[in-house]
Design a protein around this motif. Sequence first.
Motif, PDB file in Angstrom:
ATOM      1  N   PRO A   1       0.835  -1.211   0.000  1.00 52.59           N
ATOM      2  CA  PRO A   1       0.000   0.000   0.000  1.00 52.59           C
ATOM      3  C   PRO A   1       0.867   1.257   0.000  1.00 52.59           C
ATOM      4  O   PRO A   1       1.977   1.264   0.534  1.00 52.59           O
ATOM      5  N   GLU A   2       0.330   2.327  -0.576  1.00 49.28           N
ATOM      6  CA  GLU A   2       1.089   3.581  -0.703  1.00 49.28           C
ATOM      7  C   GLU A   2       1.532   4.115   0.651  1.00 49.28           C
ATOM      8  O   GLU A   2       2.640   4.628   0.791  1.00 49.28           O
ATOM      9  N   ARG A   3       0.690   3.983   1.667  1.00 49.10           N
ATOM     10  CA  ARG A   3       1.037   4.476   3.003  1.00 49.10           C
ATOM     11  C   ARG A   3       2.257   3.733   3.563  1.00 49.10           C
ATOM     12  O   ARG A   3       3.147   4.344   4.164  1.00 49.10           O
ATOM     13  N   THR A   4       2.311   2.430   3.364  1.00 51.57           N
ATOM     14  CA  THR A   4       3.451   1.629   3.819  1.00 51.57           C
ATOM     15  C   THR A   4       4.726   2.065   3.114  1.00 51.57           C
ATOM     16  O   THR A   4       5.780   2.197   3.735  1.00 51.57           O
ATOM     17  N   ILE A   5       4.622   2.304   1.830  1.00 53.04           N
ATOM     18  CA  ILE A   5       5.782   2.752   1.045  1.00 53.04           C
ATOM     19  C   ILE A   5       6.264   4.109   1.550  1.00 53.04           C
ATOM     20  O   ILE A   5       7.453   4.342   1.735  1.00 53.04           O
ATOM     21  N   LYS A   6       5.308   5.025   1.804  1.00 49.67           N
ATOM     22  CA  LYS A   6       5.656   6.376   2.270  1.00 49.67           C
ATOM     23  C   LYS A   6       6.407   6.330   3.601  1.00 49.67           C
ATOM     24  O   LYS A   6       7.464   6.920   3.754  1.00 49.67           O
ATOM     25  N   TYR A   7       5.855   5.583   4.578  1.00 47.64           N
ATOM     26  CA  TYR A   7       6.512   5.497   5.887  1.00 47.64           C
ATOM     27  C   TYR A   7       7.829   4.722   5.801  1.00 47.64           C
ATOM     28  O   TYR A   7       8.804   5.074   6.471  1.00 47.64           O
ATOM     29  N   GLY A   8       7.857   3.706   4.993  1.00 50.13           N
ATOM     30  CA  GLY A   8       9.099   2.948   4.820  1.00 50.13           C
ATOM     31  C   GLY A   8      10.197   3.789   4.198  1.00 50.13           C
ATOM     32  O   GLY A   8      11.350   3.766   4.638  1.00 50.13           O
ATOM     33  N   ALA A   9       9.832   4.556   3.169  1.00 50.23           N
ATOM     34  CA  ALA A   9      10.810   5.427   2.509  1.00 50.23           C
ATOM     35  C   ALA A   9      11.322   6.494   3.472  1.00 50.23           C
ATOM     36  O   ALA A   9      12.527   6.762   3.534  1.00 50.23           O
ATOM     37  N   ALA A  10      10.409   7.100   4.238  1.00 49.82           N
ATOM     38  CA  ALA A  10      10.818   8.129   5.206  1.00 49.82           C
ATOM     39  C   ALA A  10      11.752   7.531   6.252  1.00 49.82           C
ATOM     40  O   ALA A  10      12.766   8.145   6.631  1.00 49.82           O
ATOM     41  N   ALA A  11      11.434   6.324   6.714  1.00 51.17           N
ATOM     42  CA  ALA A  11      12.289   5.656   7.706  1.00 51.17           C
ATOM     43  C   ALA A  11      13.662   5.354   7.130  1.00 51.17           C
ATOM     44  O   ALA A  11      14.683   5.536   7.807  1.00 51.17           O
ATOM     45  N   LEU A  12      13.706   4.913   5.874  1.00 53.48           N
ATOM     46  CA  LEU A  12      15.004   4.635   5.251  1.00 53.48           C
ATOM     47  C   LEU A  12      15.832   5.908   5.100  1.00 53.48           C
ATOM     48  O   LEU A  12      17.037   5.904   5.367  1.00 53.48           O
ATOM     49  N   PHE A  13      15.204   6.992   4.673  1.00 49.76           N
ATOM     50  CA  PHE A  13      15.937   8.250   4.558  1.00 49.76           C
ATOM     51  C   PHE A  13      16.470   8.695   5.913  1.00 49.76           C
ATOM     52  O   PHE A  13      17.606   9.145   6.032  1.00 49.76           O
ATOM     53  N   ALA A  14      15.644   8.564   6.968  1.00 51.83           N
ATOM     54  CA  ALA A  14      16.098   8.929   8.318  1.00 51.83           C
ATOM     55  C   ALA A  14      17.249   8.026   8.757  1.00 51.83           C
ATOM     56  O   ALA A  14      18.218   8.497   9.363  1.00 51.83           O
ATOM     57  N   LEU A  15      17.156   6.741   8.446  1.00 53.23           N
ATOM     58  CA  LEU A  15      18.220   5.796   8.783  1.00 53.23           C
ATOM     59  C   LEU A  15      19.518   6.153   8.064  1.00 53.23           C
ATOM     60  O   LEU A  15      20.591   6.176   8.672  1.00 53.23           O
ATOM     61  N   PHE A  16      19.420   6.462   6.771  1.00 53.65           N
ATOM     62  CA  PHE A  16      20.612   6.862   6.015  1.00 53.65           C
ATOM     63  C   PHE A  16      21.209   8.142   6.584  1.00 53.65           C
ATOM     64  O   PHE A  16      22.424   8.284   6.691  1.00 53.65           O
ATOM     65  N   GLY A  17      20.326   9.081   6.948  1.00 57.48           N
ATOM     66  CA  GLY A  17      20.795  10.335   7.540  1.00 57.48           C
ATOM     67  C   GLY A  17      21.525  10.098   8.847  1.00 57.48           C
ATOM     68  O   GLY A  17      22.593  10.672   9.083  1.00 57.48           O
ATOM     69  N   ALA A  18      20.962   9.246   9.704  1.00 57.18           N
ATOM     70  CA  ALA A  18      21.612   8.927  10.979  1.00 57.18           C
ATOM     71  C   ALA A  18      22.946   8.233  10.754  1.00 57.18           C
ATOM     72  O   ALA A  18      23.945   8.533  11.427  1.00 57.18           O
ATOM     73  N   TRP A  19      22.974   7.327   9.797  1.00 63.50           N
ATOM     74  CA  TRP A  19      24.199   6.597   9.467  1.00 63.50           C
ATOM     75  C   TRP A  19      25.288   7.577   9.031  1.00 63.50           C
ATOM     76  O   TRP A  19      26.430   7.527   9.502  1.00 63.50           O
ATOM     77  N   LEU A  20      24.935   8.477   8.112  1.00 63.06           N
ATOM     78  CA  LEU A  20      25.909   9.454   7.628  1.00 63.06           C
ATOM     79  C   LEU A  20      26.325  10.418   8.737  1.00 63.06           C
ATOM     80  O   LEU A  20      27.485  10.835   8.796  1.00 63.06           O
ATOM     81  N   LEU A  21      25.390  10.794   9.614  1.00 63.15           N
ATOM     82  CA  LEU A  21      25.706  11.686  10.717  1.00 63.15           C
ATOM     83  C   LEU A  21      26.728  11.054  11.651  1.00 63.15           C
ATOM     84  O   LEU A  21      27.713  11.690  12.046  1.00 63.15           O
ATOM     85  N   VAL A  22      26.536   9.792  11.985  1.00 65.01           N
ATOM     86  CA  VAL A  22      27.488   9.077  12.847  1.00 65.01           C
ATOM     87  C   VAL A  22      28.854   9.000  12.183  1.00 65.01           C
ATOM     88  O   VAL A  22      29.892   9.256  12.812  1.00 65.01           O
ATOM     89  N   GLU A  23      28.868   8.665  10.871  1.00 62.24           N
ATOM     90  CA  GLU A  23      30.151   8.596  10.139  1.00 62.24           C
ATOM     91  C   GLU A  23      30.863   9.947  10.163  1.00 62.24           C
ATOM     92  O   GLU A  23      32.065  10.013  10.379  1.00 62.24           O
ATOM     93  N   SER A  24      30.106  11.017   9.930  1.00 65.18           N
ATOM     94  CA  SER A  24      30.735  12.345   9.864  1.00 65.18           C
ATOM     95  C   SER A  24      31.265  12.754  11.239  1.00 65.18           C
ATOM     96  O   SER A  24      32.360  13.317  11.339  1.00 65.18           O
ATOM     97  N   LEU A  25      30.507  12.483  12.289  1.00 61.28           N
ATOM     98  CA  LEU A  25      30.957  12.855  13.641  1.00 61.28           C
ATOM     99  C   LEU A  25      32.199  12.056  14.050  1.00 61.28           C
ATOM    100  O   LEU A  25      33.091  12.611  14.705  1.00 61.28           O
ATOM    101  N   ARG A  26      32.274  10.799  13.655  1.00 55.88           N
ATOM    102  CA  ARG A  26      33.468  10.000  13.960  1.00 55.88           C
ATOM    103  C   ARG A  26      34.696  10.590  13.282  1.00 55.88           C
ATOM    104  O   ARG A  26      35.781  10.602  13.843  1.00 55.88           O
ATOM    105  N   GLU A  27      34.520  11.088  12.065  1.00 52.67           N
ATOM    106  CA  GLU A  27      35.665  11.643  11.338  1.00 52.67           C
ATOM    107  C   GLU A  27      36.030  13.047  11.799  1.00 52.67           C
ATOM    108  O   GLU A  27      37.190  13.426  11.777  1.00 52.67           O
ATOM    109  N   LEU A  28      35.003  13.825  12.180  1.00 50.07           N
ATOM    110  CA  LEU A  28      35.255  15.228  12.526  1.00 50.07           C
ATOM    111  C   LEU A  28      35.679  15.437  13.971  1.00 50.07           C
ATOM    112  O   LEU A  28      36.325  16.436  14.285  1.00 50.07           O
ATOM    113  N   LEU A  29      35.306  14.516  14.849  1.00 45.20           N
ATOM    114  CA  LEU A  29      35.631  14.712  16.266  1.00 45.20           C
ATOM    115  C   LEU A  29      36.860  13.946  16.680  1.00 45.20           C
ATOM    116  O   LEU A  29      37.325  13.043  16.218  1.00 45.20           O
TER     117      LEU A  29
END
Length: 195
Positions: free
Chosen positions: A167-195
């Motif tokens: 269903p479209e709603r499942t896709i929407k929430y799943g996509a948003a969760a994946l984007f948030a997960l990727f963002g968190a992943w990249l944030l952790v990587e950047s903080l490890r390198e910058l700090l």
Amino acid sequence: MSGFLAALAISFGVIFVAELGDKSQLMALTFATRFRPVPVLIGITVATAIVHAVSVGVGYGLGAALPTGWISLVAALAFFAFGAWTLRGDKLTDEEQTKAEKTNRSAIVAVGVAFFLAELGDKTMLATITLATQHGWFGTWIGSTVGMVAADALAILVGRMLGKRLPERTIKYGAAALFALFGAWLLVESLRELL
């Protein structure tokens, strides 16, 4: 085997395997549930060709890495924005719906920008830099680009098959969760390198 063919084969194999299960392959799957496959594949190909051209240039010409910490931080913020945008959703009028079905430009741009940001400082970019220090630049560029596009094409195929059953709603929430997960992943990587 000539130098070009060796660089092509090695970089294709390394990048194809590195891309399996990577965040950008999951992004390809997500985008394939929202857009038609051809624009998604075009966006991936353009972004990958540009990022890998830079990678090969860095690896072959300079032998040095990019400041991936700051790049990862900017990409993380962009992914959080993509997630929020996905949750907010968009409503199209009938006229806009007709126009959207006729044009692929917006899908190509959205996918291209997302992949460009995701690949900056990613393991496939770093692998391409490393390969370019050891093999010919042109074979490495072609092989790494084709390897990544092939792996992401598999994700697109899977995404299209799943998109017809979810269903479209499942896709929407799943996509948003994946984007948030990727963002968190990249944030952790950047903080490890910058700090």
